[in-house]
Design a protein around this motif. Structure first.
Motif, short mmCIF file in Angstrom:
data_model
loop_
_atom_site.label_atom_id
_atom_site.label_comp_id
_atom_site.label_asym_id
_atom_site.label_seq_id
_atom_site.Cartn_x
_atom_site.Cartn_y
_atom_site.Cartn_z
N GLY A 23 0.81 -1.21 0.00
CA GLY A 23 0.00 0.00 0.00
C GLY A 23 0.85 1.26 0.00
N THR B 266 1.33 4.18 -2.97
CA THR B 266 1.12 5.59 -2.64
C THR B 266 2.30 6.44 -3.06
OG1 THR B 266 -0.28 5.01 -0.74
CG2 THR B 266 0.67 7.22 -0.77
N SER C 272 3.01 6.80 -6.95
CA SER C 272 2.13 7.70 -7.69
C SER C 272 2.74 9.09 -7.83
CB SER C 272 0.77 7.79 -6.99
OG SER C 272 0.88 8.44 -5.74
N TYR D 143 -4.28 6.43 -13.16
CA TYR D 143 -3.73 7.68 -12.63
C TYR D 143 -2.70 8.25 -13.60
CZ TYR D 143 -2.14 10.75 -8.81
OH TYR D 143 -1.83 11.82 -8.01
N ASP E 242 -5.87 12.76 -7.12
CA ASP E 242 -5.23 12.03 -6.03
C ASP E 242 -6.24 11.33 -5.14
OD1 ASP E 242 -2.92 11.24 -4.57
OD2 ASP E 242 -3.39 12.74 -3.06
N ALA E 243 -7.33 12.02 -4.80
CA ALA E 243 -8.34 11.45 -3.90
C ALA E 243 -8.99 10.21 -4.50
CB ALA E 243 -9.41 12.50 -3.58
N ARG E 244 -9.14 10.19 -5.81
CA ARG E 244 -9.79 9.06 -6.47
C ARG E 244 -8.83 7.90 -6.70
NH1 ARG E 244 -12.10 13.75 -7.89
NH2 ARG E 244 -14.39 13.80 -8.03
N TYR E 245 -7.56 8.11 -6.41
CA TYR E 245 -6.58 7.04 -6.53
C TYR E 245 -6.48 6.22 -5.26
CZ TYR E 245 -1.93 4.91 -6.76
OH TYR E 245 -0.89 4.03 -6.72
N LEU E 246 -6.79 6.82 -4.12
CA LEU E 246 -6.61 6.16 -2.83
C LEU E 246 -7.38 4.84 -2.70
CD1 LEU E 246 -6.61 9.20 -0.38
CD2 LEU E 246 -4.67 7.86 -1.20
N VAL F 192 -5.33 2.03 -3.92
CA VAL F 192 -4.21 1.73 -3.03
C VAL F 192 -4.66 0.79 -1.92
CG1 VAL F 192 -2.58 2.71 -1.37
CG2 VAL F 192 -3.03 3.89 -3.52
N TYR F 193 -5.88 0.97 -1.44
CA TYR F 193 -6.41 0.15 -0.35
C TYR F 193 -7.02 -1.15 -0.83
CZ TYR F 193 -5.91 4.53 2.23
OH TYR F 193 -5.41 5.67 2.81
#
Length: 236
Positions: free
Chosen positions: A46, A50, A53, A137, A194-198, A201-202
């Motif tokens: 994870g 992060t 990116s 991304y 960036d917010a829509r990539y998180l 990641v999870y």
């Protein structure tokens, strides 16, 4: 379109730009992997996804800086724009060539989770989600940089403009929170990649965010086409 795609892909190899992009990305990703996973003996990627990116902010301009601005500097942009192929096909071919290099780089980088799988355990759906997120991304940044570089007169200025646009985009989420203006915050939130990539990641394969990245990329490419058309009409 196919001929332009092959020409651009060949140019990435002959000029060495493709190798530079791959080499720098894999070197930086390797350092992140070593610090985040090998030294801590952790199989959790994870943090790796992060940190990796952030590399797109630096490297995406390298792939696109010569695609449009390079033609303008050499004076071959008019020949290209008057070729028996639409501007949309030209932009699509150039973009797909850059995206191909990006995808090959990500494919090579799968060596990192493979190393973990040899000595430990990885959760494959989480890895796939992370790489899908990285691809979406990165493709969005490539499209954004294509648009920005269409205003540049040389590859060097295209790189600077694209890099600045990437930094501004990365700060859109912070600006949305910092500026107490509802309309501005709403617009800044719309452009917060960036917010829509998180979720990726999870380990969450978010269909809504995947659609967002796809629509963002297509919209920005369409705007790039329209800007080139306007430029052609003005010169005519």
């Amino acid at each position: 379109m196919k001929a332009i795609y092959k020409r651009e892909l060949r140019a990435f190899i002959l000029t060495g730009i493709g190798y530079v992009f791959m080499g720098v990305f894999l070197a930086l990703a390797g350092v992140i992997f070593y610090v985040n996973n090998l030294t801590t003996r952790s199989s959790d990627l994870g943090g790796f996804f992060t940190m990796v990116s952030y590399i797109w902010v630096l490297l995406a301009p390298i792939l696109v800086m010569r695609l449009l601005a390079g033609e303008r500097k050499k004076g071959t942009d008019q020949l290209l724009l008057t070729a028996p192929v639409s501007i949309g096909h030209i932009v699509a071919a150039k973009y797909l060539a850059a995206l191909t290099i990006l995808m090959l780089t990500l494919l090579i980088s799968t060596i990192y989770p493979i190393i973990i799988s040899i000595y430990g355990y990885i959760y494959l759906p989480e890895i796939l989600s992370g790489y899908i997120g990285l691809l979406l991304y990165g493709s969005a940044f490539l499209a954004l940089d294509m648009l920005v570089s269409s205003f540049a007169r040389s590859p060097a200025s295209a790189f600077v403009l694209a890099f600045g646009a990437n930094l501004l985009e990365r700060m859109s989420g912070l600006l949305a929170k910092a500026v107490n203006v509802p309309a501005f915050s709403y617009v800044a939130t719309l452009f917060d990649l960036d917010a829509r990539y998180l979720p990726f990641v999870y380990g969450q394969l978010s269909l809504a965010n995947a659609v967002y990245y796809t629509l963002f990329t297509l919209t920005v490419l369409v705007v790039s086409v329209q800007m080139l058309k306007i430029g052609r009409w003005n010169q005519a």
